[in-house]
Design an enzyme around this catalytic site. Structure first.
Site, PDB file in Angstrom:
ATOM      1  CG  HIS A  17      -2.037  -0.900   1.123  1.00 15.02           C
ATOM      2  ND1 HIS A  17      -2.993  -1.145   1.872  1.00 15.02           N
ATOM      3  CD2 HIS A  17      -2.307  -1.723  -0.033  1.00 15.02           C
ATOM      4  CE1 HIS A  17      -3.757  -2.105   1.722  1.00 15.02           C
ATOM      5  NE2 HIS A  17      -3.448  -2.471   0.694  1.00 15.02           N
TER       6      HIS A  17
ATOM      7  CB  CYS B 250      -1.518   1.243   6.074  1.00 11.15           C
ATOM      8  SG  CYS B 250      -1.073   0.304   4.607  1.00 11.15           S
TER       9      CYS B 250
ATOM     10  CD  GLU C  92      -2.143   3.948   2.942  1.00  9.00           C
ATOM     11  OE1 GLU C  92      -3.432   4.232   3.288  1.00  9.00           O
ATOM     12  OE2 GLU C  92      -1.686   3.210   2.139  1.00  9.00           O
TER      13      GLU C  92
END
Length: 164
Positions: A81, A109, A83
């Site tokens: 992801h 995350c 992040e």
């Protein structure tokens, strides 16, 4: 002469960087970008959702729920992801910073955000608000004292012309 009055805010600037970062994603359905900014309004790091470094994008599944029901044929077990990538890309401590993301962080995350010392999350979309993962994210943030808020600025439009 006075200074311009219609310049973008810091929130708009950093969200613009996050949006631009998301355009690097190869995901055909969801392009997510992230930008981490310091308390002194400096870009610390950025990231977008994609496959781990060293893995050819062409060799990986990019679909969601696979027709054959095998989760190994879905992107979800492989994609990093935005992040997560932004945190891993950082070469400086992130304590006290804020992260701008184009999609509200998942619970995995959220844990990385808390562990890295980020103190605020600013997001544009919370389309998975009713999922268990997003509810867990909000609980993690609430318990850890990480603030989160929906982005309220103008939608940055980036256009430029290349000249010889």
């Amino acid at each position: 002469m006075e200074k311009r009055k219609d310049y973008i805010s810091w929130d708009e600037y950093f969200m613009g960087v996050a949006v631009l970062s998301g355009l690097r994603s190869k995901d055909p359905n969801t392009q997510v970008g992230a930008c981490v900014a310091s308390d002194k309004n400096k870009v610390l790091t950025m990231g977008y959702n994609g496959m781990p470094i060293g893995i050819k994008d062409e060799d990986m599944p990019w679909g969601g729920t696979p027709e054959d029901g095998n989760p190994l044929n879905s992107k979800y077990l492989y994609v990093c992801h935005a992040e997560f990538n932004a945190i891993l890309n950082s070469r400086v401590p992130l304590d006290g910073s804020r992260i701008y993301v184009t999609l509200f962080p998942c619970n995995e995350c959220a844990k990385a955000i808390v562990q890295s010392g980020i103190k605020e999350v600013i997001y544009t979309s919370d389309k998975y608000a009713d999922t268990v993962a997003t509810k867990a994210s909000k609980k993690i943030f609430d318990l850890a004292g990480v603030k989160y808020r929906k982005f309220a600025g103008r939608n940055p439009h980036i256009t430029f012309t290349l000249e010889d």
